[in-house]
Design a protein around this motif. Sequence first.
Motif, short mmCIF file in Angstrom:
data_model
loop_
_atom_site.label_atom_id
_atom_site.label_comp_id
_atom_site.label_asym_id
_atom_site.label_seq_id
_atom_site.Cartn_x
_atom_site.Cartn_y
_atom_site.Cartn_z
N GLN A 21 5.41 -1.23 -9.31
CA GLN A 21 4.68 0.04 -9.40
C GLN A 21 3.19 -0.24 -9.64
O GLN A 21 2.63 0.13 -10.67
N LEU B 245 -1.71 9.15 1.63
CA LEU B 245 -1.21 7.81 1.32
C LEU B 245 -1.13 7.57 -0.19
O LEU B 245 -0.16 7.00 -0.68
N GLU C 146 6.54 5.14 -5.98
CA GLU C 146 6.61 4.32 -7.19
C GLU C 146 7.31 5.04 -8.33
O GLU C 146 8.04 4.43 -9.12
N THR D 16 8.39 6.82 6.44
CA THR D 16 8.21 6.27 5.09
C THR D 16 9.44 5.51 4.63
O THR D 16 9.33 4.39 4.10
N TYR E 110 9.30 1.43 3.87
CA TYR E 110 9.60 0.91 2.53
C TYR E 110 10.92 0.14 2.50
O TYR E 110 11.08 -0.77 1.67
N GLU F 291 2.34 7.10 -2.20
CA GLU F 291 2.57 5.88 -2.97
C GLU F 291 2.97 6.22 -4.41
O GLU F 291 3.88 5.59 -4.99
#
Length: 361
Positions: A344, A326, A334, A254, A258, A330
């Motif tokens: 976001q 997921l 955010e 992750t 990102y 997320e």
Amino acid sequence: MFSVIVKLFLTMILSAAITPFVVKLAYILGAVDKPNARRVNIKPMPTMGGLAIFIAFNFSTFALLREQFPTHELFSVFLAECIIILTGIIDDIRELSPKAKLAGIFAAALVIYFLAGIRMNEVTLPIVGTFYLGWWSLPITIIWIIAITNAVNLIDGLDGLATGVSIIALFTMGVMAYFFLNFTNVYVAIWIFAMVSALIGFLPHNFHPASIFLGDTGSLFIGFMMAVFSLKGLKNVTFITLLMPVVIMGVPITDTVYAILRRLLNKKPIMQADKHHLHHRLMQLGLSHRQTVLVIYGLSLVFAFISLLYPLSTLWGSVLLTIGVLIGLELFIESIGLLGDDRQPLLKAIQRLVKRLEKKN
């Protein structure tokens, strides 16, 4: 099995015992991490701690547990390990360029593919069916090894962070290997637990306040071995067997994904380092060094528990589980602003939906 457990315990003790000697060697060789704008340490710290893990792990596999492993595979993987360790040591002393480090990982990955014979061969997907990878096997295997190795390397930013996250991920992987792989491959689980034992012995020296850092010697080595171990279960890939190692290594993967997205969105080079990784962001929100590490440990445990649900789920259950993971991930990303406070989309969509519902009521 009792004999194996005793030997794993000895591996842990050996790792803990030789780490102070590696600390002295790091100072002698000049493998010292000096404070700068990207570092969180405020004083020079010996690095190259991965050498202690490497020594303890291989003493365990070549001496204590030698009868457990097939000779050709053991020696082939050891050769690849040596390439990785040498790359890491040189980087910790002289700081290699990203391309030079990538070349070292690539060379080690070729040894794994051609000499050790550890690779992805075929893929079985729902509806599509089974198809052999053919010549695609080489690039897919190499990309997998490079990606996982770099993922662990990127998350190594705080005392004990990469070590602890790797212990959780590898222990989960070992449980998977023991209970869900063919019984004739039980040596894979023992191999993984030998690595876990070496990491546990090293962790007290590496946890905040650390007396030594993993360095690239350690983070590259750990990431590389995680990639190799996961490939042992990915020889014949199915939807579920592909998801399990990805979820197990959810934290480093992750953070890497990102980081790439963040740099692309900000129009910066993908290889350019920054201070906006998961651990940096949590500290910017007010958590202390130790609190940040413990929070990420907790996140790793969540991923580990979720991964254990996959072998027990049906295909559609696994699909729904993945979608849930997921969405939850997320929302978390955010909420801490990993991509930036202005990025976001899911949170803003939920806010708009809530406002509409409030107006109707």
